[in-house]
Design a protein around this motif. Structure first.
Motif, short mmCIF file in Angstrom:
data_model
loop_
_atom_site.label_atom_id
_atom_site.label_comp_id
_atom_site.label_asym_id
_atom_site.label_seq_id
_atom_site.Cartn_x
_atom_site.Cartn_y
_atom_site.Cartn_z
N ILE A 197 0.85 -1.18 0.00
CA ILE A 197 0.00 0.00 0.00
C ILE A 197 0.89 1.24 0.00
O ILE A 197 1.93 1.27 0.65
CB ILE A 197 -0.91 0.03 1.25
CG1 ILE A 197 -1.74 -1.25 1.34
CG2 ILE A 197 -1.82 1.26 1.23
CD1 ILE A 197 -2.73 -1.43 0.22
N GLY A 198 0.48 2.25 -0.73
CA GLY A 198 1.25 3.49 -0.77
C GLY A 198 0.46 4.67 -0.23
O GLY A 198 -0.78 4.67 -0.24
N LEU A 199 1.19 5.65 0.28
CA LEU A 199 0.58 6.93 0.65
C LEU A 199 0.90 7.89 -0.49
O LEU A 199 2.07 8.22 -0.73
CB LEU A 199 1.16 7.44 1.96
CG LEU A 199 0.77 8.88 2.36
CD1 LEU A 199 -0.74 9.05 2.42
CD2 LEU A 199 1.42 9.27 3.68
N MET A 255 -0.45 0.00 -4.37
CA MET A 255 0.58 0.47 -5.31
C MET A 255 0.14 0.22 -6.75
O MET A 255 0.43 1.01 -7.64
CB MET A 255 1.89 -0.25 -5.02
CG MET A 255 2.50 0.06 -3.66
SD MET A 255 3.12 1.76 -3.57
CE MET A 255 4.65 1.59 -4.49
N ALA A 256 -0.58 -0.87 -6.96
CA ALA A 256 -1.03 -1.20 -8.31
C ALA A 256 -1.93 -0.11 -8.88
O ALA A 256 -1.91 0.17 -10.09
CB ALA A 256 -1.76 -2.54 -8.31
N ILE A 257 -2.71 0.54 -8.02
CA ILE A 257 -3.61 1.60 -8.47
C ILE A 257 -2.90 2.94 -8.59
O ILE A 257 -3.08 3.70 -9.55
CB ILE A 257 -4.82 1.73 -7.51
CG1 ILE A 257 -5.70 0.48 -7.61
CG2 ILE A 257 -5.62 2.99 -7.80
CD1 ILE A 257 -6.84 0.45 -6.63
N GLY A 258 -2.06 3.25 -7.60
CA GLY A 258 -1.45 4.57 -7.55
C GLY A 258 -0.22 4.78 -8.41
O GLY A 258 0.00 5.88 -8.94
N VAL A 259 0.59 3.74 -8.56
CA VAL A 259 1.88 3.90 -9.25
C VAL A 259 1.75 4.39 -10.70
O VAL A 259 2.54 5.25 -11.13
CB VAL A 259 2.69 2.60 -9.19
CG1 VAL A 259 3.84 2.60 -10.20
CG2 VAL A 259 3.25 2.41 -7.78
N PRO A 260 0.80 3.89 -11.50
CA PRO A 260 0.69 4.41 -12.87
C PRO A 260 0.51 5.93 -12.92
O PRO A 260 1.03 6.59 -13.83
CB PRO A 260 -0.54 3.68 -13.42
CG PRO A 260 -0.58 2.40 -12.65
CD PRO A 260 -0.14 2.77 -11.27
N ASP A 279 8.57 -1.63 -1.02
CA ASP A 279 8.18 -2.26 -2.27
C ASP A 279 9.44 -2.47 -3.12
O ASP A 279 10.17 -1.52 -3.38
CB ASP A 279 7.19 -1.36 -3.03
CG ASP A 279 6.54 -2.06 -4.20
OD1 ASP A 279 7.24 -2.84 -4.89
OD2 ASP A 279 5.36 -1.83 -4.45
N PRO A 280 9.72 -3.71 -3.55
CA PRO A 280 10.91 -3.97 -4.35
C PRO A 280 10.99 -3.11 -5.61
O PRO A 280 12.08 -2.82 -6.10
CB PRO A 280 10.75 -5.46 -4.72
CG PRO A 280 9.92 -6.03 -3.62
CD PRO A 280 8.96 -4.94 -3.27
N ALA A 281 9.83 -2.69 -6.12
CA ALA A 281 9.82 -1.86 -7.33
C ALA A 281 10.24 -0.42 -7.03
O ALA A 281 10.62 0.32 -7.93
CB ALA A 281 8.43 -1.87 -7.97
N ILE A 289 2.07 -13.87 -8.26
CA ILE A 289 2.20 -12.89 -7.18
C ILE A 289 2.87 -11.62 -7.70
O ILE A 289 2.42 -10.50 -7.45
CB ILE A 289 2.99 -13.48 -6.00
CG1 ILE A 289 2.11 -14.50 -5.25
CG2 ILE A 289 3.44 -12.37 -5.04
CD1 ILE A 289 2.84 -15.23 -4.15
N ASP A 290 3.95 -11.81 -8.45
CA ASP A 290 4.63 -10.65 -9.04
C ASP A 290 3.72 -9.92 -10.02
O ASP A 290 3.68 -8.68 -10.06
CB ASP A 290 5.91 -11.11 -9.75
CG ASP A 290 6.99 -11.58 -8.78
OD1 ASP A 290 6.90 -11.21 -7.59
OD2 ASP A 290 7.88 -12.32 -9.22
N GLY A 291 3.00 -10.68 -10.83
CA GLY A 291 2.13 -10.09 -11.83
C GLY A 291 1.00 -9.26 -11.24
O GLY A 291 0.57 -8.27 -11.85
N TYR A 292 0.54 -9.65 -10.05
CA TYR A 292 -0.53 -8.89 -9.39
C TYR A 292 0.01 -7.75 -8.53
O TYR A 292 -0.76 -7.05 -7.87
CB TYR A 292 -1.37 -9.83 -8.51
CG TYR A 292 -2.30 -10.73 -9.30
CD1 TYR A 292 -3.24 -10.19 -10.18
CD2 TYR A 292 -2.24 -12.12 -9.17
CE1 TYR A 292 -4.10 -11.01 -10.89
CE2 TYR A 292 -3.10 -12.94 -9.88
CZ TYR A 292 -4.02 -12.39 -10.74
OH TYR A 292 -4.87 -13.20 -11.45
N GLY A 293 1.32 -7.57 -8.53
CA GLY A 293 1.90 -6.49 -7.75
C GLY A 293 1.93 -6.76 -6.26
O GLY A 293 2.02 -5.84 -5.45
N LEU A 294 1.88 -8.04 -5.89
CA LEU A 294 1.94 -8.44 -4.49
C LEU A 294 3.39 -8.74 -4.11
O LEU A 294 4.27 -8.81 -4.96
CB LEU A 294 1.08 -9.67 -4.25
CG LEU A 294 -0.39 -9.57 -4.71
CD1 LEU A 294 -1.10 -10.90 -4.52
CD2 LEU A 294 -1.11 -8.46 -3.94
#
Length: 326
Positions: free
Chosen positions: A129-131, A209-214, A232-234, A287-292
């Motif tokens: 999760i990101g802020l 992160m999957a929603i916010g990062v783009p 987050d590794p990314a 897991i990687d593909g779903y951003g987990l």
């Protein structure tokens, strides 16, 4: 003698060919096993992970394992289906961080007792999760955010998908731990909150992160911090909130639960079997593909302790901030 030796050799060869002798035995004596997913059938991470898990367990157990989607009431309907099932190994369910949040938010309104009517099995993955901050927000990290918020007479605002959501609790916890004023603005869904955040109508939002990062990559949002304990590794350069604020811990995860009364040996077997398939290359790829974020194998005892700790921690935040379920 020669034929006897050949028979023994053939039997040994068959034994060795099986990937885990005991694990190959069906876990559900009644026929089909099922995994209850508390979300609708969709392209979501939890539904996809549940279906991948069912496929691998079906192969391991040599019996059908189906996915049953029981969405509604903030995961309550799906969790209730697990709590009311027979403890025979034929029903397990997926759980999210909504499990302890619901227990802390409305313990007397739930149709089950989270700690006594359910059995923790294992944790599957961490949900990063990101802020996120609005484009015009001058802060780039938690120290700068706290300093800026303390200078604002009215504090800052944060949008969420609704009252009592994980995002709401995460924001309330940040305000309490940092000693800053954060005004909660509930929306009817996360999409509406994100639109207002990008338009600078609100200051902050807690979301996956999957929603916010783009939107960060397009320059429409700022990533202030990682909310969950693990970086987050990314984005290894982005610190977690807990690194800057001692006492801030927000866990977000997918896990597996079972009905109460299940034999301890069966719980341990389920945990071991699930941990084995989660370590497969296919599941790791998903897991990687779903951003987990993949988590180490978790025992039922450790997962249960995590849920209890979260209920206590979030219960305190919910009471301090006067949060009530809608």
């Amino acid at each position: 003698m020669k034929r006897a030796i050949q028979f023994v050799a053939a039997a040994l060869a068959a034994f060795v060919a099986l990937p885990g002798w005991l694990a190959a035995q069906p876990v559900c004596a009644g026929g089909n096993a099922r995994i209850v997913v508390p979300y609708p059938a969709s392209a979501s991470a939890i539904d996809g992970l549940g279906r991948a898990l069912a496929q691998h367990l079906s192969q391991m157990w040599s019996q059908p394992v189906t996915v049953e989607n029981r969405a509604g009431a903030g995961n309550v309907l799906g969790t209730q289906a697990v709590a009311s099932a027979a403890p025979d190994g034929c029903t397990i369910g997926l759980a999210t961080s909504a499990l302890p949040i619901n227990a802390a938010l409305m313990p007397k309104r739930l149709p089950y007792d989270t700690l006594t009517d359910l059995v923790p099995v294992t944790r599957l993955a961490s949900v990063p999760i990101g802020l996120f901050g609005s484009p015009n927000l001058p802060a780039r990290n938690i120290p700068e955010l706290v300093a800026y918020a303390k200078k604002q007479a009215d504090g800052l605002t944060f949008g969420t998908p609704g009252v009592g959501s994980a995002s709401h609790v995460a924001g309330a916890m940040l305000g309490s731990v940092a000693g800053i004023k954060l005004t909660h603005l509930p929306y009817k869904g996360g999409a509406a909150a994100a639109i207002d955040l990008m338009a600078n109508r609100i200051d902050l939002m807690f979301t996956s992160m999957a929603i916010g990062v783009p939107h960060v990559k397009s320059g429409k949002l700022k990533l202030i911090a990682i909310v969950t304990p693990e970086r987050d590794p990314a984005f290894p350069e982005v610190a977690s909130i807990g690194e800057s604020l001692s006492g801030y811990t927000f866990n977000s995860y997918f896990g597996v639960i079972a009905p109460k009364g299940m034999a301890p040996a069966l719980v341990q077997r389920l945990s071991g079997d699930i941990n084995k398939v989660m370590a497969s290359a296919d599941l790791k790829s998903k897991i990687d593909g779903y951003g987990l974020i993949a988590t180490p194998p978790t025992t039922p005892e450790r997962f249960g302790a995590l849920v209890r700790e979260d209920i206590e921690r979030w219960g305190r935040i919910i009471r301090e901030n006067g949060i009530t379920a809608e």
